[in-house]
Design a protein around this motif. Structure first.
Motif, PDB file in Angstrom:
ATOM      1  N   ILE A  87     -74.430  -7.619 -74.570  1.00 22.82           N
ATOM      2  CA  ILE A  87     -73.726  -6.582 -73.827  1.00 22.82           C
ATOM      3  C   ILE A  87     -74.761  -5.774 -73.047  1.00 22.82           C
ATOM      4  CG2 ILE A  87     -71.964  -4.804 -73.930  1.00 22.82           C
ATOM      5  CD1 ILE A  87     -71.296  -7.521 -75.397  1.00 22.82           C
ATOM      6  N   ILE A  88     -74.678  -5.834 -71.724  1.00 16.09           N
ATOM      7  CA  ILE A  88     -75.705  -5.244 -70.860  1.00 16.09           C
ATOM      8  C   ILE A  88     -75.124  -4.071 -70.080  1.00 16.09           C
ATOM      9  CG2 ILE A  88     -77.301  -5.685 -68.950  1.00 16.09           C
ATOM     10  CD1 ILE A  88     -77.212  -8.670 -69.749  1.00 16.09           C
ATOM     11  N   SER A  89     -75.817  -2.941 -70.110  1.00 16.77           N
ATOM     12  CA  SER A  89     -75.482  -1.820 -69.240  1.00 16.77           C
ATOM     13  C   SER A  89     -76.533  -1.750 -68.133  1.00 16.77           C
ATOM     14  CB  SER A  89     -75.430  -0.515 -70.032  1.00 16.77           C
ATOM     15  OG  SER A  89     -74.331  -0.528 -70.927  1.00 16.77           O
ATOM     16  N   PRO A  90     -76.102  -1.395 -66.917  1.00 16.65           N
ATOM     17  CA  PRO A  90     -77.016  -1.483 -65.766  1.00 16.65           C
ATOM     18  C   PRO A  90     -78.173  -0.507 -65.872  1.00 16.65           C
ATOM     19  CG  PRO A  90     -74.986  -0.353 -65.165  1.00 16.65           C
ATOM     20  CD  PRO A  90     -74.767  -0.915 -66.526  1.00 16.65           C
ATOM     21  N   GLY A  91     -79.309  -0.911 -65.311  1.00 15.65           N
ATOM     22  CA  GLY A  91     -80.502  -0.081 -65.302  1.00 15.65           C
ATOM     23  C   GLY A  91     -81.650  -0.853 -64.702  1.00 15.65           C
ATOM     24  N   SER A  92     -82.744  -0.164 -64.476  1.00  9.33           N
ATOM     25  CA  SER A  92     -83.919  -0.801 -63.878  1.00  9.33           C
ATOM     26  C   SER A  92     -84.948  -1.187 -64.929  1.00  9.33           C
ATOM     27  CB  SER A  92     -84.562   0.144 -62.858  1.00  9.33           C
ATOM     28  OG  SER A  92     -85.690  -0.461 -62.263  1.00  9.33           O
ATOM     29  N   ARG A  93     -85.219  -0.302 -65.872  1.00 12.71           N
ATOM     30  CA  ARG A  93     -86.270  -0.577 -66.850  1.00 12.71           C
ATOM     31  C   ARG A  93     -85.917  -1.774 -67.724  1.00 12.71           C
ATOM     32  NH1 ARG A  93     -91.504   0.834 -66.628  1.00 12.71           N
ATOM     33  NH2 ARG A  93     -90.603   2.408 -65.243  1.00 12.71           N
ATOM     34  N   ASN A  94     -84.639  -2.053 -67.907  1.00 10.30           N
ATOM     35  CA  ASN A  94     -84.231  -3.218 -68.707  1.00 10.30           C
ATOM     36  C   ASN A  94     -84.060  -4.478 -67.867  1.00 10.30           C
ATOM     37  OD1 ASN A  94     -81.976  -1.970 -67.524  1.00 10.30           O
ATOM     38  ND2 ASN A  94     -80.556  -2.838 -69.006  1.00 10.30           N
ATOM     39  N   ALA A  95     -84.497  -4.431 -66.611  1.00 11.77           N
ATOM     40  CA  ALA A  95     -84.361  -5.587 -65.714  1.00 11.77           C
ATOM     41  C   ALA A  95     -84.979  -6.868 -66.279  1.00 11.77           C
ATOM     42  CB  ALA A  95     -84.955  -5.263 -64.345  1.00 11.77           C
TER      43      ALA A  95
ATOM     44  N   GLN B  32     -68.573 -11.527 -87.206  1.00 16.68           N
ATOM     45  CA  GLN B  32     -69.451 -11.262 -88.354  1.00 16.68           C
ATOM     46  C   GLN B  32     -70.866 -11.788 -88.100  1.00 16.68           C
ATOM     47  OE1 GLN B  32     -68.463  -9.501 -91.621  1.00 16.68           O
ATOM     48  NE2 GLN B  32     -67.413  -8.791 -89.774  1.00 16.68           N
ATOM     49  N   LYS B  33     -71.252 -11.771 -86.833  1.00 16.61           N
ATOM     50  CA  LYS B  33     -72.604 -12.163 -86.432  1.00 16.61           C
ATOM     51  C   LYS B  33     -73.197 -11.063 -85.556  1.00 16.61           C
ATOM     52  CE  LYS B  33     -71.679 -17.156 -86.459  1.00 16.61           C
ATOM     53  NZ  LYS B  33     -71.638 -18.385 -85.645  1.00 16.61           N
ATOM     54  N   PRO B  34     -74.523 -10.934 -85.539  1.00 15.71           N
ATOM     55  CA  PRO B  34     -75.139  -9.887 -84.724  1.00 15.71           C
ATOM     56  C   PRO B  34     -74.803 -10.037 -83.238  1.00 15.71           C
ATOM     57  CG  PRO B  34     -76.734 -10.777 -86.281  1.00 15.71           C
ATOM     58  CD  PRO B  34     -75.532 -11.668 -86.345  1.00 15.71           C
ATOM     59  N   VAL B  35     -74.573  -8.909 -82.594  1.00 18.67           N
ATOM     60  CA  VAL B  35     -74.340  -8.826 -81.155  1.00 18.67           C
ATOM     61  C   VAL B  35     -75.396  -7.905 -80.578  1.00 18.67           C
ATOM     62  CG1 VAL B  35     -72.734  -8.065 -79.354  1.00 18.67           C
ATOM     63  CG2 VAL B  35     -71.868  -9.260 -81.376  1.00 18.67           C
ATOM     64  N   ALA B  36     -75.988  -8.298 -79.450  1.00 16.63           N
ATOM     65  CA  ALA B  36     -77.089  -7.529 -78.872  1.00 16.63           C
ATOM     66  C   ALA B  36     -76.599  -6.584 -77.781  1.00 16.63           C
ATOM     67  CB  ALA B  36     -78.152  -8.460 -78.312  1.00 16.63           C
ATOM     68  N   LEU B  37     -77.197  -5.397 -77.755  1.00 16.93           N
ATOM     69  CA  LEU B  37     -76.952  -4.393 -76.720  1.00 16.93           C
ATOM     70  C   LEU B  37     -78.243  -4.185 -75.938  1.00 16.93           C
ATOM     71  CD1 LEU B  37     -75.029  -1.985 -79.034  1.00 16.93           C
ATOM     72  CD2 LEU B  37     -74.125  -2.676 -76.820  1.00 16.93           C
ATOM     73  N   VAL B  38     -78.147  -4.205 -74.617  1.00 16.02           N
ATOM     74  CA  VAL B  38     -79.325  -4.064 -73.765  1.00 16.02           C
ATOM     75  C   VAL B  38     -79.124  -2.877 -72.837  1.00 16.02           C
ATOM     76  CG1 VAL B  38     -80.761  -5.163 -72.011  1.00 16.02           C
ATOM     77  CG2 VAL B  38     -79.751  -6.548 -73.832  1.00 16.02           C
ATOM     78  N   CYS B  39     -80.054  -1.911 -72.891  1.00 13.85           N
ATOM     79  CA  CYS B  39     -79.911  -0.738 -72.020  1.00 13.85           C
ATOM     80  C   CYS B  39     -81.257  -0.338 -71.442  1.00 13.85           C
ATOM     81  CB  CYS B  39     -79.298   0.435 -72.778  1.00 13.85           C
ATOM     82  SG  CYS B  39     -80.370   1.180 -74.027  1.00 13.85           S
ATOM     83  N   THR B  40     -81.204   0.508 -70.432  1.00 17.68           N
ATOM     84  CA  THR B  40     -82.400   1.043 -69.804  1.00 17.68           C
ATOM     85  C   THR B  40     -82.947   2.196 -70.638  1.00 17.68           C
ATOM     86  OG1 THR B  40     -83.298   1.794 -67.673  1.00 17.68           O
ATOM     87  CG2 THR B  40     -81.171   2.718 -68.358  1.00 17.68           C
ATOM     88  N   SER B  41     -84.010   2.819 -70.165  1.00 21.01           N
ATOM     89  CA  SER B  41     -84.642   3.901 -70.920  1.00 21.01           C
ATOM     90  C   SER B  41     -83.905   5.219 -70.709  1.00 21.01           C
ATOM     91  CB  SER B  41     -86.103   4.048 -70.483  1.00 21.01           C
ATOM     92  OG  SER B  41     -86.165   4.372 -69.100  1.00 21.01           O
ATOM     93  N   GLY B  42     -84.229   6.188 -71.556  1.00 20.31           N
ATOM     94  CA  GLY B  42     -83.683   7.531 -71.402  1.00 20.31           C
ATOM     95  C   GLY B  42     -82.407   7.748 -72.182  1.00 20.31           C
TER      96      GLY B  42
END
Length: 586
Positions: free
Chosen positions: A25-33, A68-78
């Motif tokens: 699951i990705i939220s928009p940002g630059s640092r996480n590009a 019942q399995k891990p789900v990853a979250l990806v976000c920028t800084s701050g």
């Protein structure tokens, strides 16, 4: 295939793949590009773009709740990763595996006045089961400084050797921390946080992987229980004439049928289940509040057990908690591989094994069932309560209580039911749910935030049509949940709109005053029609029994868009109807 040029990003993506983390699951940002580039360019991953990080985290929670399995979250800084916090706390207390991958700036750029820089290390404190800061890759730069001695070639060789040695240590550290985090998410069933620093440039890509991670094998821990403790359990069980089994949140079909039958066939055992237990038998006792709310002191004394055996997650019913805290059993055992809450202040055993494993060892050595009329007498009470509830429904006006009766009796079979918190789950608890319907609710922290997002995430990976029942405040609070492109066409939302926080009218306090209406019940005049128009839902509304019945006849027919049904109930009588119900069924 394209990869981020940054080795650390390649490592993170590669190890997520090795640990079979499929949903990102990705939220928009630059640092996480760098991470976004890595995940979205690999067809192994199913990537979702959710702008609002709070919604994104609950969306991920819904997927993890079902798989019942891990789900990853990806976000920028701050501030982005701070918006994950409500869902992280929910995941921690509900024992749901989430993996937060937060991008960060290098340490020398923290606290110098740049935007979107906060102290991200260990930001979730004790609400994660593992937390670590990964290390920044060294810059690929071997230029000699002006004061370095010649010969230049020799110095360059030394510098390269030092560089490769340090980078090797960094790579080893990052891999070790990654494996520990991803293992912890799965084995401890909880959220983990990996803070990942990236230096610019962030968007450069390469055609081939520049790193090769080491093969990893998890150490499997043996499941077992102390023989003396097991023998003590069996001896105590044999002698007890009143055993109460209380089941919290469970995954559907998680308890083997033979152990369900063992519990049901013992006359000295009462099994209290909740809608979120997803555990069914004709001799079990769903609707706990319906059984115990009308009891007097003598009734409580006759129900007081010698042993309470609990398994599953957290329990909704405040009434059963109050009962067992006042009329405590001699023994309270909890069966769970990770956690045991001393909910009734009398916990005597935490059996750190899976319930099925415990029952397989336990019931194979339980040689007899003691004579008891414990279950039989309370089955009579259950029969009476159900008869009186049916009679009560015929006497009441259109209200929350009658609406829940109508809705729950018309749910598709089989299907999945997601329920919002506060009054929605408490009303649901009072009714029998068909065994083909799987029921879920965020009962870790029991907050109203994120219930809609969780339901949508769950619906995406479920093989059953999903209905989400929620109150109006919870729905409007989480309206950004509808801001995504993944909502299934067969997803259904039912909003019970009583123009405020109806549960506060049930609690003690001075009602029908301006202060109460404004600061407790939070009166409003909102409806969901314009939200449905904006987010592409078919909208229906009802304010009486006839309209509700008419809409429910066609509500679950498949169309090209998801649907929302808003039911308007009279706020000033809902609390009276509910409180009078417990008096009536005595």
């Amino acid at each position: 295939m394209k990869y981020s040029k940054i080795p650390l990003s390649q490592t993170v993506v590669s190890l997520c793949k090795e640990h079979q983390i499929e949903h990102i699951i990705i939220s928009p940002g630059s640092r996480n590009a760098p991470l976004t580039i890595g995940f979205t360019n690999d067809p192994y991953f199913k990537c979702y773009s959710i702008v609002d990080e709070r919604c994104a985290a609950f969306f991920a929670l819904g997927i993890a709740q079902q798989t019942q399995k891990p789900v990853a979250l990806v976000c920028t800084s701050g501030s982005a990763l701070l918006n994950y916090y409500p869902a992280i706390a929910e995941a921690y207390y509900s024992q749901i595996p989430l993996v937060v991958l937060s991008a960060d700036r290098p340490k020398h750029l923290i606290d110098i006045g740049d935007g979107q820089t906060i102290k991200q290390n260990d930001v979730y404190g004790e609400h994660v089961v593992f937390s670590s800061d990964l290390k920044l890759d060294l810059k690929d730069d071997f230029k000699l400084s002006k004061d370095e001695e010649i010969p230049m070639i020799k110095n360059l060789e030394n510098k390269l050797e030092r560089f490769l040695g340090i980078q090797k240590d960094i790579q080893s550290y990052n891999e070790t921390e990654m494996h520990s985090a991803l293992d912890s998410a799965e084995t401890l069933s909880g959220p983990v946080h990996l803070n990942i620093p990236f230096d610019e440039p962030l968007y450069e890509t390469v055609e081939k992987l520049q790193i090769q991670t080491k093969k990893y094998k998890r150490e499997e821990k043996e499941t077992k229980i102390d023989e003396a403790e097991l023998e003590d359990c069996i001896t105590t069980w044999h002698s007890a004439k009143r055993k109460l089994v209380l089941v919290g949140v469970l995954q559907p079909n998680s308890i083997e049928k033979q152990w369900i039958e063992e519990l049901a066939n013992d006359d000295s055992v009462i099994v209290f289940t909740e809608t979120t237990s997803n555990l069914h038998h004709q001799d079990f006792f769903p609707g706990i509040d319906k059984i115990i709310a009308p009891l007097s002191h003598d009734g409580f004394k006759s129900l007081q057990p010698d042993i309470v055996l609990t398994f599953g997650g957290l329990v909704v019913s405040k009434k059963v908690k109050a009962f067992l805290r006042k009329y405590q059993p001699k023994e309270h055992w909890h069966v769970d591989t990770n956690k045991a809450n001393d909910t009734f202040f009398c916990l005597t055993k935490h059996l750190r094994v899976d319930p099925n494993w415990f029952f397989s060892k336990f019931f194979s050595r339980v040689t007899h069932n003691i004579k008891s009329d414990y279950k039989r007498s309370w089955l009579g009470t259950r029969k009476h309560r159900r008869k009186m509830q049916k009679a009560y429904l015929e006497t009441i006006p259109f209200s929350d209580f009658s609406v829940f009766d109508a809705i729950l009796s018309r749910l598709p079979q089989p299907s999945q039911l997601q329920v919002g918190n506060s009054s929605a789950i408490r009303y649901t608890q009072l009714f029998q749910i068909h065994k083909s319907i799987n029921v879920f609710c965020n009962r870790g922290t029991s907050g109203i935030d994120g219930s809609t997002s969780t339901a949508i995430g769950a619906a995406i990976v479920s093989n059953k049509p999903t209905t989400f029942i929620t109150g109006d405040l919870s729905f409007f609070y989480d309206s950004n949940a509808l801001w995504n492109n993944y909502i299934p066409k067969d997803f259904r939302i039912i909003v019970i709109n009583n123009e405020g926080g109806g549960i506060f009218r049930i609690l003690p306090g001075h009602k029908n005053t301006e202060n109460f209406d404004t600061y407790f019940e939070t009166k409003h005049n909102l409806n969901a029609s314009q939200l449905c128009s904006m987010f592409g839902f078919d909208y229906y509304s009802a304010n009486n029994s006839e309209k509700l019945s008419t809409h429910l006849k066609t509500f679950y027919e498949v169309t090209d868009r998801p649907k929302l049904l808003e039911v308007f109930t009279p706020s000033r009588i809902n609390d009276e109807v509910l409180l009078n119900y417990f008096e009536f069924i005595k």
